[in-house]
Design a protein around this motif. Structure first.
Motif, PDB file in Angstrom:
ATOM      1  N   PRO A   1      17.812  -2.372   2.031  1.00 48.64           N
ATOM      2  CA  PRO A   1      17.766  -3.356   0.938  1.00 48.64           C
ATOM      3  C   PRO A   1      18.005  -4.794   1.393  1.00 48.64           C
ATOM      4  O   PRO A   1      17.278  -5.705   0.966  1.00 48.64           O
ATOM      5  N   ALA A   2      19.002  -5.022   2.244  1.00 51.98           N
ATOM      6  CA  ALA A   2      19.269  -6.386   2.712  1.00 51.98           C
ATOM      7  C   ALA A   2      18.092  -6.925   3.511  1.00 51.98           C
ATOM      8  O   ALA A   2      17.664  -8.071   3.328  1.00 51.98           O
ATOM      9  N   GLN A   3      17.539  -6.116   4.390  1.00 53.54           N
ATOM     10  CA  GLN A   3      16.440  -6.580   5.235  1.00 53.54           C
ATOM     11  C   GLN A   3      15.191  -6.852   4.409  1.00 53.54           C
ATOM     12  O   GLN A   3      14.430  -7.785   4.704  1.00 53.54           O
ATOM     13  N   GLN A   4      14.963  -6.069   3.382  1.00 50.42           N
ATOM     14  CA  GLN A   4      13.797  -6.301   2.525  1.00 50.42           C
ATOM     15  C   GLN A   4      13.862  -7.667   1.851  1.00 50.42           C
ATOM     16  O   GLN A   4      12.857  -8.371   1.737  1.00 50.42           O
ATOM     17  N   VAL A   5      15.059  -8.052   1.400  1.00 47.87           N
ATOM     18  CA  VAL A   5      15.214  -9.370   0.766  1.00 47.87           C
ATOM     19  C   VAL A   5      15.017 -10.472   1.805  1.00 47.87           C
ATOM     20  O   VAL A   5      14.371 -11.496   1.530  1.00 47.87           O
TER      21      VAL A   5
ATOM     22  N   GLY B   1      21.101  -7.023  -1.990  1.00 46.26           N
ATOM     23  CA  GLY B   1      19.927  -6.215  -1.710  1.00 46.26           C
ATOM     24  C   GLY B   1      19.146  -5.808  -2.932  1.00 46.26           C
ATOM     25  O   GLY B   1      17.971  -5.434  -2.839  1.00 46.26           O
ATOM     26  N   ARG B   2      19.791  -5.860  -4.085  1.00 44.06           N
ATOM     27  CA  ARG B   2      19.148  -5.415  -5.319  1.00 44.06           C
ATOM     28  C   ARG B   2      19.669  -6.250  -6.492  1.00 44.06           C
ATOM     29  O   ARG B   2      20.659  -6.954  -6.385  1.00 44.06           O
TER      30      ARG B   2
ATOM     31  N   ASP C   1      24.426  -6.738   2.087  1.00 50.52           N
ATOM     32  CA  ASP C   1      24.375  -5.547   1.251  1.00 50.52           C
ATOM     33  C   ASP C   1      24.632  -4.322   2.114  1.00 50.52           C
ATOM     34  O   ASP C   1      24.005  -4.144   3.161  1.00 50.52           O
TER      35      ASP C   1
ATOM     36  N   THR D   1      25.153  -6.196   6.831  1.00 51.53           N
ATOM     37  CA  THR D   1      25.523  -4.956   6.142  1.00 51.53           C
ATOM     38  C   THR D   1      27.014  -4.670   6.212  1.00 51.53           C
ATOM     39  O   THR D   1      27.445  -3.534   6.050  1.00 51.53           O
TER      40      THR D   1
ATOM     41  N   ALA E   1      20.036 -10.813   7.555  1.00 52.73           N
ATOM     42  CA  ALA E   1      20.631  -9.673   6.864  1.00 52.73           C
ATOM     43  C   ALA E   1      22.005  -9.368   7.427  1.00 52.73           C
ATOM     44  O   ALA E   1      22.275  -9.588   8.609  1.00 52.73           O
TER      45      ALA E   1
ATOM     46  N   GLY F   1      23.972  -1.389   1.203  1.00 53.89           N
ATOM     47  CA  GLY F   1      22.904  -0.430   0.951  1.00 53.89           C
ATOM     48  C   GLY F   1      23.400   0.865   0.358  1.00 53.89           C
ATOM     49  O   GLY F   1      22.783   1.924   0.529  1.00 53.89           O
TER      50      GLY F   1
ATOM     51  N   ARG G   1      20.128  -9.899  -5.433  1.00 54.81           N
ATOM     52  CA  ARG G   1      18.815 -10.185  -4.859  1.00 54.81           C
ATOM     53  C   ARG G   1      18.210 -11.424  -5.510  1.00 54.81           C
ATOM     54  O   ARG G   1      17.663 -12.307  -4.813  1.00 54.81           O
TER      55      ARG G   1
END
Length: 299
Positions: free
Chosen positions: A52-56, A16-17, A38, A71, A69, A40, A21
């Motif tokens: 964070p996972a969904q954003q990627v 996620g980061r 992630d 988690t 995604a 999160g 990422r």
């Protein structure tokens, strides 16, 4: 991009980061279908959220790639099993596992609490073993069924695992354990078509903000960008890396190097049991013939 991993199914933990990422985006850019895992959590491992996972995943899809995604807690036995199932359910298989998830609870050893030790060793060491174990079970089954996959595992150690780091006894021990796990897994899984390697990266992330300058340069090459680490990981995840296994790579900026592990050094054999008083001169001779160890970070 040339599609080096076109169609391959890749799981990246802690994606996620930061470095994870960057790995997920780099694999997707080269044609892989990616499970972005992630929890999160915060830097110390507490809390969790799906953002964070969904954003990627959203970034990958916006660029035309395929991703889902996840988690799950990779240091949980059931969570790691669920992560592998997520890849199988979403994309019908699994080709690459990149173990990257982790967090820090830094403290000098004399002040380190039991829960701070347990939490860091759990997320890094068990968080590598559990996904590896469940992925390997799948790959073994595929091999036995005559469907051997060109599977790849890339584990994430650290310079702290190679050399130690003052104030990071828990982290250093876990990262050193990952190196041992990597060499054993490489020896055991080759029969199933699986290679297992590790990286010791250096980059600008939440975990290294106290070590590296978090500000990117105004112009020129950003040597501490997480994206610099990912090309090697993508290559290790490709079918082109079939001859490389059980190795540890240091990678940062534009530098890629091999780290040499413990090796047998100079020795003396008396052919009989030593008396304690005899060993002082023997040890002095051995030390004189050996290379001094690299210094511990922060010493």
């Amino acid at each position: 991009m040339n599609g080096l991993v076109e169609g391959r199914v890749v799981v990246v933990t802690g994606a996620g980061r930061g470095i994870g990422r960057a790995h997920a985006l780099a694999f997707a850019a080269e044609g892989a279908r990616v499970v972005v895992n992630d929890l999160g959590a915060a830097l110390d491992g507490r809390g969790g959220e799906a953002g964070p996972a969904q954003q990627v995943v959203d970034e990958i899809r916006a660029a035309g790639g395929e991703a889902v995604a996840n988690t799950d807690d990779v240091a949980s036995w059931d969570g790691a099993a669920s992560l592998v199932r997520a890849a199988l359910d979403a994309f019908g298989g699994l080709d690459v596992l990149v173990n990257n998830a982790g967090f820090l609870r830094d403290r000098m050893l004399v002040n380190l609490a039991e829960d701070e030790w347990d939490a860091v060793v759990r997320v890094h060491l068990k968080g590598h073993f559990a996904p590896l174990r469940h992925a390997a079970e799948y790959w073994r089954g595929e091999a036995k069924a005559g469907r051997t996959r060109a599977a790849r595992v890339v584990n994430t150690s650290s310079g702290a695992g190679l050399l130690g780091s003052v104030g990071q006894g828990n982290y250093s021990a876990a990262k050193a354990g990952i190196l041992g796990l990597t060499t054993v897994a490489a020896a055991e899984f080759g029969r199933y078509g699986v290679t297992v390697n590790a990286i010791a990266p250096a980059a600008r992330t939440r975990m290294t903000e106290k070590t590296f300058d978090m500000a990117a340069p105004d112009d020129g090459f950003d040597a501490m960008a997480p994206e610099n680490v990912s090309p090697l990981v993508v290559w290790l995840g490709s079918e082109a890396s079939s001859s490389v296994t059980g190795r540890v790579f240091e990678v940062d900026g534009g530098r890629v190097g091999l780290a040499d592990g413990w090796r047998h050094g100079p020795q003396r054999d008396k052919g009989a049991r030593w008396a304690p008083a005899e060993l002082g001169p023997v040890v002095a001779e051995l030390l004189a013939e050996s290379v001094d160890p690299e210094p511990v970070y922060g010493a």
